[in-house]
Design an enzyme around this catalytic site. Structure first.
Site, PDB file in Angstrom:
ATOM      1  N   ASP A 118       0.854  -1.183   0.000  1.00  0.00           N
ATOM      2  CA  ASP A 118       0.000   0.000   0.000  1.00  0.00           C
ATOM      3  C   ASP A 118       0.896   1.240   0.000  1.00  0.00           C
ATOM      4  OD1 ASP A 118      -1.776   2.119   0.633  1.00  0.00           O
ATOM      5  OD2 ASP A 118      -3.093   0.740   1.707  1.00  0.00           O
ATOM      6  N   ASP A 154       4.183  -0.825  -8.641  1.00  0.00           N
ATOM      7  CA  ASP A 154       3.831  -0.096  -9.858  1.00  0.00           C
ATOM      8  C   ASP A 154       3.741   1.397  -9.576  1.00  0.00           C
ATOM      9  OD1 ASP A 154       1.434  -0.536  -8.237  1.00  0.00           O
ATOM     10  OD2 ASP A 154       0.412   0.534  -9.849  1.00  0.00           O
ATOM     11  N   GLU A 192      -0.443 -11.162  -8.245  1.00  0.00           N
ATOM     12  CA  GLU A 192      -1.731 -10.876  -8.878  1.00  0.00           C
ATOM     13  C   GLU A 192      -1.801  -9.415  -9.335  1.00  0.00           C
ATOM     14  OE1 GLU A 192      -2.478 -14.130  -5.806  1.00  0.00           O
ATOM     15  OE2 GLU A 192      -1.389 -12.247  -5.862  1.00  0.00           O
ATOM     16  N   GLU A 194       0.681  -7.397  -9.954  1.00  0.00           N
ATOM     17  CA  GLU A 194       1.668  -7.154 -11.006  1.00  0.00           C
ATOM     18  C   GLU A 194       1.111  -7.513 -12.375  1.00  0.00           C
ATOM     19  OE1 GLU A 194       6.297  -8.416 -12.050  1.00  0.00           O
ATOM     20  OE2 GLU A 194       5.354  -9.047 -10.172  1.00  0.00           O
TER      21      GLU A 194
END
Length: 213
Positions: A118, A154, A192, A194
């Site tokens: 997070d 990301d 997942e 990614e």
């Protein structure tokens, strides 16, 4: 996104003690006895639904893995994966990663994985980021000398913040990729998140950092 409460999650975790560790504090100092085979211990903090840690355990049977996840309603999805995979070198723990020193002695862990944590983008939430200095201190206190953190995200803002945090803590940056999926890095196992973000065209950032002994 608000998680859907799963009132049956606790009972399911209790039903599979061979995979979901019930009293991790009792294993402090003797984690090498918790697995059927001896080997270095790698932990993933924030294991989510468990795709990464399960595939790592399958690919590296000589390494023992522990997936740590705070959300009970999420870790049961990881448990389903582990049950299906039947990997003896993988355990799950449903607990707060800020208290790692309650469960591991110095030198019991060889590597920490942080995947798509997070980002907590608001400044007032900085202390909640898993690459904040207090978390780095807890990782250092359970890792072997020169232990490593492997980090993927990301979120460019979180990645830049984390590189600064690692550097300010005095860690050694061993590997940095600003676009992992378009690099020559080999052996990447996707989470997942990614897969989802990459399919949308998002860049994946990755680093490997090492604590100095």
């Amino acid at each position: 996104m608000r998680l859907r409460h799963k009132p049956w999650a606790k009972d399911k975790l209790l039903a599979y003690p061979q995979y979901a560790v019930q009293h991790p504090e009792e294993w402090k100092g003797k984690w090498d006895q918790a697995f059927s085979g001896k080997g270095p211990i790698h932990i993933e903090v924030g294991t989510g639904k468990g795709r990464f840690i399960t595939e790592m355990a399958k690919a590296n049977p000589h390494i023992n893995y522990i997936g740590i996840e705070l959300q009970e309603s999420v870790i049961v999805a990881a448990l389903d994966r582990v049950i299906e995979a039947e990997v003896p070198n993988l355990k799950l723990m449903n607990l707060d990663a800020s208290k790692l020193t309650d469960y591991f002695l110095k030198g019991e862990v060889e590597r920490v994985y942080l995947n798509f944590s997070d980002p907590w983008p608001k400044t007032r939430h900085e202390k909640r980021r898993l690459t904040f200095k207090t978390f780095l201190k807890s990782y250092e206190e359970v890792l072997i000398p020169n232990g490593e953190i492997h980090f993927k995200t990301d979120n460019q803002g979180l990645f830049e913040y984390s590189l600064r945090s690692f550097s300010e803590y005095g860690m050694l940056l061993k590997f940095v990729s600003l676009d992992l999926h378009n690099s020559d890095y080999e052996g990447n196992i996707m989470t997942e998140y990614e897969e989802k973000f990459s399919s949308r065209g998002s860049r994946i950032f990755r680093s490997e950092t090492q604590f100095k002994s």
